[in-house]
Each structure stands twice: as structure tokens, then as C-alpha cells.
Scaffold this motif. Structure first.
Motif, PDB file in Angstrom:
ATOM      1  N   TRP A  65       0.829  -1.204   0.000  1.00 19.25           N
ATOM      2  CA  TRP A  65       0.000   0.000   0.000  1.00 19.25           C
ATOM      3  C   TRP A  65       0.863   1.254   0.000  1.00 19.25           C
ATOM      4  O   TRP A  65       0.566   2.227  -0.701  1.00 19.25           O
ATOM      5  N   GLU A  66       1.933   1.254   0.778  1.00 18.59           N
ATOM      6  CA  GLU A  66       2.828   2.407   0.815  1.00 18.59           C
ATOM      7  C   GLU A  66       3.453   2.641  -0.561  1.00 18.59           C
ATOM      8  O   GLU A  66       3.552   3.781  -1.031  1.00 18.59           O
ATOM      9  N   ILE A  67       3.870   1.561  -1.216  1.00 20.94           N
ATOM     10  CA  ILE A  67       4.468   1.687  -2.543  1.00 20.94           C
ATOM     11  C   ILE A  67       3.454   2.233  -3.542  1.00 20.94           C
ATOM     12  O   ILE A  67       3.734   3.183  -4.288  1.00 20.94           O
ATOM     13  N   LEU A  68       2.261   1.641  -3.563  1.00 19.07           N
ATOM     14  CA  LEU A  68       1.235   2.069  -4.518  1.00 19.07           C
ATOM     15  C   LEU A  68       0.802   3.515  -4.292  1.00 19.07           C
ATOM     16  O   LEU A  68       0.719   4.308  -5.241  1.00 19.07           O
ATOM     17  N   SER A  69       0.539   3.848  -3.053  1.00 22.32           N
ATOM     18  CA  SER A  69       0.039   5.195  -2.761  1.00 22.32           C
ATOM     19  C   SER A  69       1.117   6.257  -3.001  1.00 22.32           C
ATOM     20  O   SER A  69       0.843   7.308  -3.595  1.00 22.32           O
ATOM     21  N   THR A  70       2.343   5.988  -2.553  1.00 25.36           N
ATOM     22  CA  THR A  70       3.421   6.963  -2.722  1.00 25.36           C
ATOM     23  C   THR A  70       3.800   7.112  -4.184  1.00 25.36           C
ATOM     24  O   THR A  70       4.019   8.231  -4.681  1.00 25.36           O
ATOM     25  N   TRP A  71       3.897   5.994  -4.908  1.00 25.53           N
ATOM     26  CA  TRP A  71       4.229   6.046  -6.338  1.00 25.53           C
ATOM     27  C   TRP A  71       3.175   6.831  -7.108  1.00 25.53           C
ATOM     28  O   TRP A  71       3.498   7.676  -7.940  1.00 25.53           O
ATOM     29  N   THR A  72       1.895   6.576  -6.812  1.00 25.42           N
ATOM     30  CA  THR A  72       0.809   7.281  -7.507  1.00 25.42           C
ATOM     31  C   THR A  72       0.861   8.780  -7.228  1.00 25.42           C
ATOM     32  O   THR A  72       0.772   9.605  -8.145  1.00 25.42           O
ATOM     33  N   ARG A  73       1.024   9.155  -5.968  1.00 22.37           N
ATOM     34  CA  ARG A  73       1.080  10.576  -5.623  1.00 22.37           C
ATOM     35  C   ARG A  73       2.314  11.263  -6.181  1.00 22.37           C
ATOM     36  O   ARG A  73       2.303  12.455  -6.486  1.00 22.37           O
ATOM     37  N   SER A  74       3.401  10.486  -6.345  1.00 25.28           N
ATOM     38  CA  SER A  74       4.637  11.080  -6.865  1.00 25.28           C
ATOM     39  C   SER A  74       4.514  11.486  -8.329  1.00 25.28           C
ATOM     40  O   SER A  74       5.314  12.286  -8.830  1.00 25.28           O
ATOM     41  N   LEU A  75       3.525  10.956  -9.029  1.00 24.40           N
ATOM     42  CA  LEU A  75       3.342  11.298 -10.435  1.00 24.40           C
ATOM     43  C   LEU A  75       3.027  12.779 -10.617  1.00 24.40           C
ATOM     44  O   LEU A  75       3.352  13.366 -11.650  1.00 24.40           O
ATOM     45  N   TRP A  76       2.355  13.370  -9.615  1.00 27.13           N
ATOM     46  CA  TRP A  76       2.060  14.808  -9.689  1.00 27.13           C
ATOM     47  C   TRP A  76       2.630  15.613  -8.511  1.00 27.13           C
ATOM     48  O   TRP A  76       2.390  16.803  -8.396  1.00 27.13           O
ATOM     49  N   THR A  77       3.387  14.939  -7.651  1.00 32.31           N
ATOM     50  CA  THR A  77       4.040  15.622  -6.525  1.00 32.31           C
ATOM     51  C   THR A  77       5.534  15.351  -6.598  1.00 32.31           C
ATOM     52  O   THR A  77       6.027  14.343  -6.095  1.00 32.31           O
ATOM     53  N   PRO A  78       6.297  16.241  -7.231  1.00 40.10           N
ATOM     54  CA  PRO A  78       7.739  16.017  -7.437  1.00 40.10           C
ATOM     55  C   PRO A  78       8.517  15.724  -6.162  1.00 40.10           C
ATOM     56  O   PRO A  78       9.486  14.957  -6.193  1.00 40.10           O
ATOM     57  N   ALA A  79       8.101  16.302  -5.035  1.00 38.15           N
ATOM     58  CA  ALA A  79       8.832  16.119  -3.791  1.00 38.15           C
ATOM     59  C   ALA A  79       8.846  14.656  -3.344  1.00 38.15           C
ATOM     60  O   ALA A  79       9.736  14.245  -2.591  1.00 38.15           O
ATOM     61  N   LEU A  80       7.868  13.865  -3.802  1.00 41.32           N
ATOM     62  CA  LEU A  80       7.775  12.464  -3.384  1.00 41.32           C
ATOM     63  C   LEU A  80       8.594  11.518  -4.265  1.00 41.32           C
ATOM     64  O   LEU A  80       8.741  10.345  -3.936  1.00 41.32           O
ATOM     65  N   ARG A  81       9.129  12.036  -5.360  1.00 37.38           N
ATOM     66  CA  ARG A  81       9.781  11.148  -6.328  1.00 37.38           C
ATOM     67  C   ARG A  81      11.080  10.538  -5.820  1.00 37.38           C
ATOM     68  O   ARG A  81      11.536   9.524  -6.348  1.00 37.38           O
ATOM     69  N   SER A  82      11.676  11.160  -4.807  1.00 37.70           N
ATOM     70  CA  SER A  82      12.896  10.602  -4.224  1.00 37.70           C
ATOM     71  C   SER A  82      12.606   9.655  -3.058  1.00 37.70           C
ATOM     72  O   SER A  82      13.520   9.016  -2.523  1.00 37.70           O
ATOM     73  N   HIS A  83      11.331   9.552  -2.689  1.00 34.66           N
ATOM     74  CA  HIS A  83      10.946   8.662  -1.585  1.00 34.66           C
ATOM     75  C   HIS A  83      11.193   7.208  -1.999  1.00 34.66           C
ATOM     76  O   HIS A  83      10.947   6.813  -3.146  1.00 34.66           O
ATOM     77  N   HIS A  84      11.674   6.420  -1.043  1.00 32.59           N
ATOM     78  CA  HIS A  84      12.000   5.023  -1.360  1.00 32.59           C
ATOM     79  C   HIS A  84      10.793   4.266  -1.910  1.00 32.59           C
ATOM     80  O   HIS A  84      10.926   3.494  -2.863  1.00 32.59           O
ATOM     81  N   ALA A  85       9.617   4.469  -1.351  1.00 31.77           N
ATOM     82  CA  ALA A  85       8.433   3.734  -1.802  1.00 31.77           C
ATOM     83  C   ALA A  85       8.078   4.092  -3.238  1.00 31.77           C
ATOM     84  O   ALA A  85       7.680   3.221  -4.027  1.00 31.77           O
ATOM     85  N   ALA A  86       8.229   5.363  -3.605  1.00 32.22           N
ATOM     86  CA  ALA A  86       7.953   5.783  -4.984  1.00 32.22           C
ATOM     87  C   ALA A  86       8.951   5.161  -5.941  1.00 32.22           C
ATOM     88  O   ALA A  86       8.596   4.664  -7.021  1.00 32.22           O
ATOM     89  N   ARG A  87      10.216   5.164  -5.562  1.00 37.98           N
ATOM     90  CA  ARG A  87      11.245   4.556  -6.404  1.00 37.98           C
ATOM     91  C   ARG A  87      11.034   3.053  -6.519  1.00 37.98           C
ATOM     92  O   ARG A  87      11.254   2.460  -7.578  1.00 37.98           O
ATOM     93  N   MET A  88      10.602   2.425  -5.423  1.00 36.54           N
ATOM     94  CA  MET A  88      10.346   0.984  -5.454  1.00 36.54           C
ATOM     95  C   MET A  88       9.256   0.648  -6.463  1.00 36.54           C
ATOM     96  O   MET A  88       9.316  -0.392  -7.139  1.00 36.54           O
ATOM     97  N   GLY A  89       8.264   1.510  -6.574  1.00 29.56           N
ATOM     98  CA  GLY A  89       7.217   1.298  -7.572  1.00 29.56           C
ATOM     99  C   GLY A  89       7.789   1.207  -8.978  1.00 29.56           C
ATOM    100  O   GLY A  89       7.438   0.320  -9.761  1.00 29.56           O
ATOM    101  N   TRP A  90       8.723   2.130  -9.299  1.00 27.51           N
ATOM    102  CA  TRP A  90       9.366   2.100 -10.611  1.00 27.51           C
ATOM    103  C   TRP A  90      10.259   0.877 -10.765  1.00 27.51           C
ATOM    104  O   TRP A  90      10.326   0.280 -11.845  1.00 27.51           O
ATOM    105  N   TYR A  91      10.936   0.482  -9.698  1.00 24.18           N
ATOM    106  CA  TYR A  91      11.834  -0.678  -9.775  1.00 24.18           C
ATOM    107  C   TYR A  91      11.042  -1.963 -10.042  1.00 24.18           C
ATOM    108  O   TYR A  91      11.506  -2.842 -10.776  1.00 24.18           O
ATOM    109  N   VAL A  92       9.864  -2.070  -9.450  1.00 25.51           N
ATOM    110  CA  VAL A  92       9.023  -3.249  -9.696  1.00 25.51           C
ATOM    111  C   VAL A  92       8.523  -3.249 -11.138  1.00 25.51           C
ATOM    112  O   VAL A  92       8.500  -4.299 -11.802  1.00 25.51           O
TER     113      VAL A  92
END
Length: 276
Positions: A65-92
């Protein structure tokens, strides 16, 4: 066509072996051959894996859930793109590309020649030795949070794609890659399970259309096998993650070698046919 008794046995096998580095698809193929059952096929195997993958979704629900929610929000919130969960979404996502492409390219082989028991036995032995080598030289220092990047994600992805051949093991291939890259056993296994989610869910959904083809519907037995694989698989993933926190993979290596050699011997002596 899969019967009810076969469904129960194969569901148990799927749940017990999916997360261990011993290849669930190989066990389903081998057990079916020894009992004289018809090869259940790649479609049946892919669908009942939905049960064990549901176990992963529930077991890792907070992290997913953390990966999905953070990755989704990072699409329009640049500050979240460096968050590990957002990056993990891209890695998967990136790590899932190799098995997706190769699965489509080699679809006919996956449903045919790759299920030859001579190949299954050989891959059980060969990849047992590779796992043993990786386990012995493991640095056991890297963590997903600090060291996982796109290069490592792609390497994991190609390792996962080897599991298209029964006998390699999805978890075995990806965990071996993680150990060779220097990751801790728990982290290698954790990313292995997360990486499998898109591939298994997509494969299972695509193969759903194949279930029920033939003279009699197979939906009932398939559902039973899937439910059993979920229940047993949930217990298996919890046990496995606890086990590898303090143990090497030596036991799995010896088991794979013994099973692989036995399968090759059985085919050679004519006890079981190479093809289902």
C-alpha cells in the motif's frame, strides 16, 4: 482434465513450494507425472499461482500500500519522487519487463518443450549449484532502501524471467541474483516476492481464458487448488522469511540436486514419460 483429488494435492504443492527456491512449477509437473496424471499445463499452473500471490498481497499489504500510494502521488508531486516507496514502484515496473516480454516471445515453448522432464531435472540441478555458489559468496550487506536502483532491478528482472522454465524457480532465480549483487537474504527475498506480483497476476489473468477448455469444465477443481494454495502459501512465506534470517540455503540446494537427479534417472529408466 484436472480432478478434485488432483486439485487438492496440486494446491498443497503450489502453496508449499511457491516461495521456496525449489520451483513450484517443477513440483507440479513432476508429481503429476509420477501419479500418472495428465500434465496440468502452464495455464493451470499460472492460475493457481493467483492463490499464492494473494497470500503475498496480504502478507506485505502495508508495504504494498505504501508503494502504490506513494508512487501514484509522486506522479504529480515532485517532492515524493525521491521517496523510497515511490522509487520501489518504478523498480518493480522495470524489473517486470523482462519476464513480460520473454513470456510472450517464448509462449509456445513455455507450454511445450520447457515442460520436458529432462529439462526440468537438469535445471533443478544446475540452478541448485548456482544458488549454492551465490549463497557461499554472499556479502549480505546491501539493503533495498539504500542500494536498489534501475540496473539492479533489471538484473533481478532477467533472473525472474528464467523461471519461465520449470525447475529454475522464480524465488530461487531472483534470490540468487540478489545474493550475487550483495543483498541481505531477507532483502533479496522481499524484493523477489514484490517483483513477482505484476508478472504472476498478469499471467494468471491471461491464462484464465484457458481454464475450462475441453470436454468438461475445470473451474471447480481450479478454484479449490487456488484457495488451498493461498492458505498454505501464506504460512509458507511467513516461515521462509523467518528461516532465512538465520539459515543458509544449503538444505534447499541438496534437495534440488536430489530431486533433479531422481527425475533424470526416472525418465531415463522409463518410469515416467519426459512429456506429459
Amino acid at each position: 482434465m484436472i480432478g478434485w483429488f488432483e486439485a487438492v494435492i496440486l494446491g498443497l504443492i503450489q502453496g508449499l513450494t511457491e516461495f521456496l527456491p525449489i520451483s513450484s512449477s517443477a513440483h507440479i509437473r513432476v508429481v503429476s507425472a509420477f501419479f500418472g496424471w495428465q500434465d496440468p499445463g502452464a495455464a493451470f499452473t499460472a492460475v493457481i499461482q493467483l492463490g499464492t500471490e494473494t497470500a503475498v498481497l496480504i502478507y506485505f499489504r502495508r508495504e504494498i500500500w505504501e508503494i502504490l500510494s506513494t508512487w501514484t502521488r509522486s506522479l504529480w508531486t515532485p517532492a515524493l519522487r525521491s521517496h523510497h516507496a515511490a522509487r520501489m514502484g518504478w523498480y518493480v515496473i522495470v524489473g517486470s519487463l523482462p519476464i513480460g516480454v520473454l513470456g510472450l516471445v517464448f509462449k509456445d515453448q513455455i507450454e511445450g518443450v520447457f515442460r520436458d522432464l529432462r529439462l526440468v531435472g537438469t535445471t533443478l540441478v544446475v540452478f541448485a549449484l548456482i544458488l549454492w555458489f551465490a549463497d557461499r559468496r554472499a556479502r549480505d550487506t546491501f539493503t533495498l532502501e539504500k542500494h536498489l536502483g534501475f540496473t539492479h532491478a533489471i538484473a533481478y528482472g532477467f533472473a525472474q524471467s528464467l523461471a519461465l522454465i520449470p525447475g529454475v524457480s522464480r524465488s530461487g532465480g531472483t534470490i540468487t541474483a540478489g545474493l550475487l549483487l550483495g543483498y541481505r537474504r531477507q532483502d533479496a527475498a522481499r524484493y523477489s516476492f514484490l517483483l513477482a506480483i505484476p508478472a504472476v497476476l498478469l499471467s494468471g489473468m491471461l491464462e484464465l481464458s484457458q481454464i475450462g477448455e475441453g470436454p468438461a469444465p475445470a473451474w471447480g477443481p481450479t478454484i479449490v487448488a487456488t484457495v488451498i494454495s493461498f492458505v498454505v502459501g501464506y504460512a509458507a512465506v511467513a516461515w521462509f522469511l523467518k528461516y532465512i534470517s538465520s539459515h543458509r540455503f544449503t538444505g534447499f540446494v541438496f534437495y534440488r540436486i536430489a530431486l533433479g537427479l531422481f527425475v533424470i534417472l526416472a525418465v531415463t529408466l522409463g518410469w515416467i514419460p519426459a512429456q506429459g
